[in-house]
Design a protein around this motif. Structure first.
Motif, PDB file in Angstrom:
ATOM      1  N   GLU A 254       0.840  -1.195   0.000  1.00 56.47           N
ATOM      2  CA  GLU A 254       0.000   0.000   0.000  1.00 56.47           C
ATOM      3  C   GLU A 254       0.875   1.245   0.000  1.00 56.47           C
ATOM      4  O   GLU A 254       1.990   1.237   0.508  1.00 56.47           O
ATOM      5  CB  GLU A 254      -0.893   0.017   1.244  1.00 56.47           C
ATOM      6  CG  GLU A 254      -1.976  -1.032   1.235  1.00 56.47           C
ATOM      7  CD  GLU A 254      -3.007  -0.774   2.332  1.00 56.47           C
ATOM      8  OE1 GLU A 254      -3.294   0.412   2.592  1.00 56.47           O
ATOM      9  OE2 GLU A 254      -3.493  -1.746   2.908  1.00 56.47           O
ATOM     10  N   PRO A 255       0.357   2.347  -0.568  1.00 55.14           N
ATOM     11  CA  PRO A 255       1.083   3.615  -0.466  1.00 55.14           C
ATOM     12  C   PRO A 255       1.014   4.129   0.968  1.00 55.14           C
ATOM     13  O   PRO A 255      -0.022   4.603   1.430  1.00 55.14           O
ATOM     14  CB  PRO A 255       0.335   4.534  -1.438  1.00 55.14           C
ATOM     15  CG  PRO A 255      -1.016   3.943  -1.565  1.00 55.14           C
ATOM     16  CD  PRO A 255      -0.870   2.473  -1.368  1.00 55.14           C
ATOM     17  N   THR A 256       2.085   3.980   1.693  1.00 58.81           N
ATOM     18  CA  THR A 256       2.136   4.378   3.094  1.00 58.81           C
ATOM     19  C   THR A 256       3.571   4.689   3.460  1.00 58.81           C
ATOM     20  O   THR A 256       4.505   4.245   2.781  1.00 58.81           O
ATOM     21  CB  THR A 256       1.578   3.262   3.995  1.00 58.81           C
ATOM     22  OG1 THR A 256       1.559   3.711   5.349  1.00 58.81           O
ATOM     23  CG2 THR A 256       2.423   2.001   3.911  1.00 58.81           C
ATOM     24  N   SER A 257       3.783   5.457   4.510  1.00 58.85           N
ATOM     25  CA  SER A 257       5.134   5.847   4.918  1.00 58.85           C
ATOM     26  C   SER A 257       5.507   5.239   6.261  1.00 58.85           C
ATOM     27  O   SER A 257       4.679   5.143   7.169  1.00 58.85           O
ATOM     28  CB  SER A 257       5.245   7.375   5.023  1.00 58.85           C
ATOM     29  OG  SER A 257       5.341   7.974   3.755  1.00 58.85           O
ATOM     30  N   LEU A 258       6.760   4.846   6.358  1.00 61.43           N
ATOM     31  CA  LEU A 258       7.326   4.420   7.630  1.00 61.43           C
ATOM     32  C   LEU A 258       7.398   5.627   8.565  1.00 61.43           C
ATOM     33  O   LEU A 258       7.756   6.724   8.148  1.00 61.43           O
ATOM     34  CB  LEU A 258       8.727   3.858   7.381  1.00 61.43           C
ATOM     35  CG  LEU A 258       9.531   3.411   8.601  1.00 61.43           C
ATOM     36  CD1 LEU A 258       8.887   2.192   9.239  1.00 61.43           C
ATOM     37  CD2 LEU A 258      10.969   3.092   8.181  1.00 61.43           C
TER      38      LEU A 258
END
Length: 337
Positions: A254-258
């Motif tokens: 999924e498009p997500t950030s750490l």
């Protein structure tokens, strides 16, 4: 917690304005690359020629910050001299460290420039202390950047079994791959971050607008469809939506950030030397926002120790620049092994 136990904050500089934004907002070091394919963020309009790099180095080093030069793609057959010249340039410039992935290039740097501090790039794909210790033994590597596939317990195990400084990612885009092994991009386009320095290179990207939706393709491969009310993400193969068993969803990633604010105390406790922010392809505004808030969090950890608490303002600010406006602990906290 004593300040000496707080990890350094390493921030991205895809341009001179981004470098200045990182320095002005509290980065301990910036990392940057040449304007060519020796650098794994080789995007048009980004990176540094010799003049800009010298100006950036003056700006950072005069303020007591370090400059790390990423020469972190793999030398291509018949063009080894291009990568060797990049290493020679790093030594001539007086950078604080060169970040390398290619074993042959590490060997060249260690022999030709023994005083040049070497860091093992995340593109080197060292996921075990044996790999890290090999790089230290053979090439004198002083720091290793771990791929974003290890749990926090696995990171701790690496640290316990090496004297090499360990750097981990703390904020920014994730990658479904074990960095250094970018097969999806190679499969779809014949090019990858390891070879030309770009995942899903722009020349292969096509946007097609039709009534009510936007379609994105990568080298002719359908990656995603977005309704007019959806934000269209950059078409990288791993972050498209796919139909699997008659369901359409982000099957790979999924498009997500750490975002590691929640586990900063644990990261410091296990002895991580540095926390890296991803995003040399992002804007100076992104760099400023992330650097400022990560700096505030690290300073709070140094000041408050066990009383450390996450400020809602940090999370709110970081969520605005997170990919897909979502955050994750990624592999650090995965339930499987």
């Amino acid at each position: 917690m004593s300040p000496e136990k707080i990890p350094q904050l390493i921030c991205p500089a895809g341009s001179l304005p981004a470098l200045k934004a990182a320095v002005d907002n509290g980065a301990d070091a910036v990392y940057l690359g040449y304007k060519n394919d020796t650098n794994a963020r080789n995007f048009a309009g980004l990176n540094f020629d010799d003049k800009a790099m010298r100006e950036g180095m003056r700006y950072a080093q005069s303020r007591g910050r370090h400059v790390l030069l990423a020469i972190n793609t793999f030398a291509q057959p018949g063009r080894e001299a291009d990568w060797q010249r990049a290493v020679d340039g790093a030594a001539d410039l007086g950078v604080d460290a060169a970040i390398l992935a290619d074993v042959g290039l590490l060997d060249y740097a260690a022999r030709r420039h023994p005083d040049l501090r070497l860091h093992l790039s995340v593109q080197g794909s060292a996921t075990s202390y044996e790999a890290v210790n090999f790089a230290q033994r053979e090439f004198g590597v002083r720091r290793a950047v771990l791929p974003r596939v290890l749990t926090l317990a696995q990171v701790e195990n690496v640290i316990r079994n090496t004297t090499v400084e360990i750097e981990v990612f703390g904020f920014g885009s994730l990658c479904v791959m074990n960095e250094g092994r970018c097969w999806l991009s190679s499969y779809a386009t014949g090019e990858s971050p390891n070879t030309v320095g770009a995942c899903s290179p722009a020349k292969y990207v096509k946007w097609e607008k039709s009534p009510g939706q936007m379609t994105t393709r990568l080298n002719g491969i359908l990656i995603d469809r977005f309704d007019d009310n959806e934000a269209a993400g950059y078409p990288t193969l791993c972050k498209g939506r796919f139909e699997v068993n008659r369901e359409t969803y982000y099957a790979l990633e999924e498009p997500t950030s750490l975002n590691v604010l929640e586990i900063l105390p644990e990261i410091a406790r296990i002895g991580v030397a540095a926390i890296k922010v991803e995003g040399r392809q992002r804007s100076p505004a992104y760099v400023a926002q992330v650097t400022k808030n990560m700096r505030s969090a690290l300073d709070a950890l140094a000041r408050d120790g066990e009383q450390y608490r996450i400020s809602p303002a940090w999370q709110s600010a970081l969520s605005k620049v997170a990919e897909g406006s979502q955050a994750t602990l990624g592999a650090y906290n995965r339930p499987w092994r």
